[in-house]
Design a protein around this motif. Sequence first.
Motif, mmCIF file in Angstrom:
data_model
loop_
_atom_site.group_PDB
_atom_site.id
_atom_site.type_symbol
_atom_site.label_atom_id
_atom_site.label_comp_id
_atom_site.label_asym_id
_atom_site.label_seq_id
_atom_site.Cartn_x
_atom_site.Cartn_y
_atom_site.Cartn_z
ATOM 1 N N MET A 189 0.808 -1.211 -0.131
ATOM 2 C CA MET A 189 -0.015 0.075 -0.002
ATOM 3 C C MET A 189 0.896 1.273 0.057
ATOM 4 S SD MET A 189 -2.964 1.279 -0.129
ATOM 5 C CE MET A 189 -4.378 0.256 0.391
ATOM 6 N N ILE A 190 2.080 1.270 0.939
ATOM 7 C CA ILE A 190 2.843 2.420 0.904
ATOM 8 C C ILE A 190 3.547 2.696 -0.404
ATOM 9 C CG2 ILE A 190 5.162 3.211 1.896
ATOM 10 C CD1 ILE A 190 3.912 2.166 4.654
ATOM 11 N N ARG A 191 3.965 1.585 -1.176
ATOM 12 C CA ARG A 191 4.330 1.648 -2.323
ATOM 13 C C ARG A 191 3.723 2.447 -3.480
ATOM 14 N NH1 ARG A 191 7.605 3.622 -5.526
ATOM 15 N NH2 ARG A 191 7.957 2.676 -7.330
ATOM 16 N N LEU A 192 2.211 1.975 -3.241
ATOM 17 C CA LEU A 192 1.265 2.778 -4.220
ATOM 18 C C LEU A 192 1.234 4.141 -3.948
ATOM 19 C CD1 LEU A 192 -1.121 2.403 -6.315
ATOM 20 C CD2 LEU A 192 -2.521 1.821 -4.420
ATOM 21 N N PHE A 193 1.202 4.603 -2.494
ATOM 22 C CA PHE A 193 1.100 6.012 -2.337
ATOM 23 C C PHE A 193 2.411 6.755 -2.746
ATOM 24 C CE2 PHE A 193 -2.108 4.737 0.777
ATOM 25 C CZ PHE A 193 -3.125 5.545 0.422
ATOM 26 N N ASP A 194 3.636 6.084 -2.395
ATOM 27 C CA ASP A 194 4.792 6.478 -2.988
ATOM 28 C C ASP A 194 4.837 6.896 -4.531
ATOM 29 O OD1 ASP A 194 6.367 6.359 -0.514
ATOM 30 O OD2 ASP A 194 7.289 4.473 -1.046
ATOM 31 N N PHE A 195 4.223 5.936 -5.200
ATOM 32 C CA PHE A 195 4.342 6.180 -6.789
ATOM 33 C C PHE A 195 3.479 7.279 -7.051
ATOM 34 C CE2 PHE A 195 2.778 5.373 -10.905
ATOM 35 C CZ PHE A 195 3.989 4.858 -11.803
ATOM 36 N N MET A 196 1.988 7.154 -6.450
ATOM 37 C CA MET A 196 1.037 8.320 -7.001
ATOM 38 C C MET A 196 1.792 9.661 -6.529
ATOM 39 S SD MET A 196 -2.655 6.636 -6.099
ATOM 40 C CE MET A 196 -2.529 7.151 -4.680
ATOM 41 N N PHE A 197 2.141 9.573 -5.331
ATOM 42 C CA PHE A 197 2.691 11.005 -4.752
ATOM 43 C C PHE A 197 3.778 11.651 -5.507
ATOM 44 C CE2 PHE A 197 0.547 10.082 -0.469
ATOM 45 C CZ PHE A 197 -0.618 10.654 -0.846
ATOM 46 N N ALA A 198 4.925 10.789 -6.030
ATOM 47 C CA ALA A 198 5.891 11.023 -6.668
ATOM 48 C C ALA A 198 5.806 11.477 -8.096
ATOM 49 C CB ALA A 198 7.156 9.892 -6.717
ATOM 50 N N LEU A 199 4.694 10.678 -8.597
ATOM 51 C CA LEU A 199 4.195 11.259 -10.062
ATOM 52 C C LEU A 199 3.616 12.550 -10.054
ATOM 53 C CD1 LEU A 199 4.182 10.244 -13.201
ATOM 54 C CD2 LEU A 199 1.997 9.010 -12.480
ATOM 55 N N LEU A 200 2.616 12.556 -9.149
ATOM 56 C CA LEU A 200 1.999 13.895 -8.958
ATOM 57 C C LEU A 200 2.926 15.064 -8.628
ATOM 58 C CD1 LEU A 200 -1.057 14.927 -9.017
ATOM 59 C CD2 LEU A 200 -1.278 14.333 -6.612
ATOM 60 N N GLY A 201 3.968 14.733 -7.859
ATOM 61 C CA GLY A 201 4.946 15.955 -7.301
ATOM 62 C C GLY A 201 5.598 16.268 -8.484
ATOM 63 N N LEU A 202 6.244 15.208 -9.176
ATOM 64 C CA LEU A 202 6.875 15.520 -10.433
ATOM 65 C C LEU A 202 6.102 16.495 -11.591
ATOM 66 C CD1 LEU A 202 9.162 12.326 -10.783
ATOM 67 C CD2 LEU A 202 9.860 14.607 -10.301
ATOM 68 N N ILE A 203 4.794 16.085 -11.644
ATOM 69 C CA ILE A 203 4.014 16.561 -12.828
ATOM 70 C C ILE A 203 3.729 18.078 -12.429
ATOM 71 C CG2 ILE A 203 1.789 16.827 -14.065
ATOM 72 C CD1 ILE A 203 2.104 13.398 -13.962
ATOM 73 N N LEU A 204 3.010 18.264 -11.054
ATOM 74 C CA LEU A 204 2.615 19.316 -10.564
ATOM 75 C C LEU A 204 3.972 20.138 -10.322
ATOM 76 C CD1 LEU A 204 -0.517 18.531 -8.328
ATOM 77 C CD2 LEU A 204 -0.580 19.207 -10.750
ATOM 78 N N GLY A 205 4.968 19.675 -9.602
ATOM 79 C CA GLY A 205 6.002 20.611 -9.324
ATOM 80 C C GLY A 205 7.042 20.777 -10.545
ATOM 81 N N PHE A 206 6.650 20.277 -11.722
ATOM 82 C CA PHE A 206 7.522 20.705 -12.827
ATOM 83 C C PHE A 206 7.911 22.047 -13.079
ATOM 84 C CE2 PHE A 206 8.798 21.232 -17.309
ATOM 85 C CZ PHE A 206 9.643 20.538 -17.456
ATOM 86 N N PRO A 207 7.066 22.991 -13.023
ATOM 87 C CA PRO A 207 7.533 24.432 -13.127
ATOM 88 C C PRO A 207 8.341 25.012 -12.116
ATOM 89 C CG PRO A 207 5.093 24.322 -13.160
ATOM 90 C CD PRO A 207 5.502 22.740 -12.814
ATOM 91 N N VAL A 208 8.289 24.493 -10.814
ATOM 92 C CA VAL A 208 9.080 24.559 -9.737
ATOM 93 C C VAL A 208 10.483 24.013 -9.895
ATOM 94 C CG1 VAL A 208 9.665 24.666 -7.228
ATOM 95 C CG2 VAL A 208 7.389 25.154 -7.978
ATOM 96 N N LEU A 209 10.350 22.912 -10.452
ATOM 97 C CA LEU A 209 11.699 22.286 -10.473
ATOM 98 C C LEU A 209 12.749 22.935 -11.863
ATOM 99 C CD1 LEU A 209 10.386 18.512 -10.614
ATOM 100 C CD2 LEU A 209 12.152 19.536 -9.166
#
Length: 185
Positions: free
Chosen positions: A1-21
């Motif tokens: 379950m934690i791996r699923l949250f890791d994957f979802m949050f990392a993907l979401l973070g990279l997509i939404l955070g792309f302008p900041v990155l």
Amino acid sequence: MIRLFDFMFALLGLILGFPVLLVLVLIGLFDTGSPVFCQERVGRYKRPFTLIKFRTMKKDTASVASHLANASAITPFGRFLRRTKLDELPQLWNVLKGEMSLVGPRPCLFNQEELITEREILGVLRARPGITGLAQINDIDMSTPRLLAETDHKMLENLSLVAYFKYIFLTVAGKGAGDRVPGKH
């Protein structure tokens, strides 16, 4: 379950955070000429992996644990990145790839033999290393290998979804000093 949250949050973070990155990469180019820092670290089951972070120190700085680094090597922009923990954002890529978790023991360098030994004894290296965890929110760093390994073990023994979200929330809220370098910065 934690791996699923890791994957979802990392993907979401990279997509939404792309302008900041992108902005941080551009500023980093002017700061050090090389905004991204890659370093081999100890991963799950003691396998090596390449950790990705934003560079906070001058390019010619020796590759040592933060508590052994010289504070004068940190650039002004690097100070900002460390204080805000934005230097950790590129590690979302490591999380997405499955090399790391959002929550777990901070990955050390292979030359930190005392910490590796302590973690092996306690079974800590069976877990994916993480961006944050119990030690980080309690300001326990790699300068105290036994205490760090014991804290990592305690965290892993009691890691639940509630604790997972608690560590993430406390980190985002600013609890913990991040990787400390001798001398105040």
